[in-house]
Design a protein around this motif. Structure first.
Motif, PDB file in Angstrom:
ATOM      1  N   PHE A  46      24.676 -22.951 -40.199  1.00  0.00           N
ATOM      2  CA  PHE A  46      25.772 -23.794 -40.671  1.00  0.00           C
ATOM      3  C   PHE A  46      26.778 -24.007 -39.550  1.00  0.00           C
ATOM      4  O   PHE A  46      26.804 -23.273 -38.570  1.00  0.00           O
ATOM      5  CB  PHE A  46      26.467 -23.208 -41.910  1.00  0.00           C
ATOM      6  N   PRO A  65      26.666 -26.946 -44.313  1.00  0.00           N
ATOM      7  CA  PRO A  65      25.280 -27.115 -43.868  1.00  0.00           C
ATOM      8  C   PRO A  65      25.220 -28.124 -42.715  1.00  0.00           C
ATOM      9  O   PRO A  65      25.809 -29.212 -42.803  1.00  0.00           O
ATOM     10  CB  PRO A  65      24.570 -27.650 -45.113  1.00  0.00           C
ATOM     11  N   TRP A  66      24.545 -27.747 -41.662  1.00  0.00           N
ATOM     12  CA  TRP A  66      24.479 -28.585 -40.464  1.00  0.00           C
ATOM     13  C   TRP A  66      23.991 -29.993 -40.780  1.00  0.00           C
ATOM     14  O   TRP A  66      24.512 -30.982 -40.258  1.00  0.00           O
ATOM     15  CB  TRP A  66      23.595 -27.915 -39.424  1.00  0.00           C
ATOM     16  N   SER A  68      24.547 -31.809 -43.178  1.00  0.00           N
ATOM     17  CA  SER A  68      25.522 -32.650 -43.865  1.00  0.00           C
ATOM     18  C   SER A  68      26.496 -33.331 -42.907  1.00  0.00           C
ATOM     19  O   SER A  68      27.241 -34.209 -43.317  1.00  0.00           O
ATOM     20  CB  SER A  68      26.285 -31.839 -44.920  1.00  0.00           C
ATOM     21  N   ARG A 107      25.774 -18.675 -45.792  1.00  0.00           N
ATOM     22  CA  ARG A 107      24.769 -19.741 -45.761  1.00  0.00           C
ATOM     23  C   ARG A 107      24.342 -20.107 -47.178  1.00  0.00           C
ATOM     24  O   ARG A 107      24.335 -21.274 -47.557  1.00  0.00           O
ATOM     25  CB  ARG A 107      23.558 -19.305 -44.940  1.00  0.00           C
ATOM     26  N   TYR A 111      25.101 -23.841 -48.934  1.00  0.00           N
ATOM     27  CA  TYR A 111      24.010 -24.742 -49.332  1.00  0.00           C
ATOM     28  C   TYR A 111      23.997 -24.945 -50.846  1.00  0.00           C
ATOM     29  O   TYR A 111      23.720 -26.042 -51.326  1.00  0.00           O
ATOM     30  CB  TYR A 111      22.669 -24.225 -48.824  1.00  0.00           C
ATOM     31  N   VAL A 116      22.767 -28.871 -50.916  1.00  0.00           N
ATOM     32  CA  VAL A 116      21.920 -29.294 -49.804  1.00  0.00           C
ATOM     33  C   VAL A 116      20.650 -28.463 -49.857  1.00  0.00           C
ATOM     34  O   VAL A 116      20.699 -27.245 -50.036  1.00  0.00           O
ATOM     35  CB  VAL A 116      22.653 -29.099 -48.457  1.00  0.00           C
ATOM     36  N   PRO A 118      17.885 -26.136 -48.919  1.00  0.00           N
ATOM     37  CA  PRO A 118      17.847 -25.121 -47.873  1.00  0.00           C
ATOM     38  C   PRO A 118      16.692 -25.352 -46.904  1.00  0.00           C
ATOM     39  O   PRO A 118      15.577 -25.651 -47.305  1.00  0.00           O
ATOM     40  CB  PRO A 118      17.665 -23.809 -48.644  1.00  0.00           C
ATOM     41  N   TYR A 119      16.988 -25.235 -45.622  1.00  0.00           N
ATOM     42  CA  TYR A 119      15.971 -25.422 -44.592  1.00  0.00           C
ATOM     43  C   TYR A 119      14.998 -24.257 -44.522  1.00  0.00           C
ATOM     44  O   TYR A 119      13.917 -24.380 -43.988  1.00  0.00           O
ATOM     45  CB  TYR A 119      16.623 -25.616 -43.221  1.00  0.00           C
TER      46      TYR A 119
END
Length: 121
Positions: A46, A65-66, A68, A107, A111, A116, A118-119
């Motif tokens: 993040f 979240p990156w 976003s 994290r 998320y 968002v 999650p990766y």
């Protein structure tokens, strides 16, 4: 190689930290203070975005979240798809607390709050 929004897929961290962040209304809400990396997954967990405060007093640090954050050349900053109210009610803490226990709690909270995907799944 460009992303779906036309940006390159690689960026240096030094170009990111200190970059302004705006909400959908074009209001500057803060700046990227840091980026938290997942060393085992080779991913960005993040971005830590500082909101509010004056001269570092009363500032809140939010894990976003990156994925976003979308860079807007005209504003020379990142735009996030969240309202001012959503951002003000979002999870926030000190940078030390956000990265405690490898940042996993922050994290998950970020998320989940911002909905968002999650990766890491």
């Amino acid at each position: 190689m460009p992303t779906a929004s036309g940006h390159t897929t690689a960026i240096r961290a030094t170009r990111t930290v200190g970059t302004d962040v705006y909400n959908l209304d074009g209001e500057k809400i803060g700046k990227v203070e840091d980026i938290v990396l997942d060393k085992t997954d080779n991913s960005i967990m993040f971005a830590v975005v500082g909101f509010g405060g004056f001269l570092g007093i009363g500032e809140k640090f939010h894990p976003l979240p990156w994925a976003s954050l979308d860079f807007d050349k005209e504003q020379d900053g990142y735009v996030v798809p969240f309202t001012k109210d959503e951002l003000e009610a979002a999870p926030a803490d000190s940078i030390d607390e956000l990265t405690k226990d490898d940042g996993l709690h922050a994290r998950q909270e970020a998320y989940s709050y911002y909905k968002v995907d999650p990766y890491w799944n």
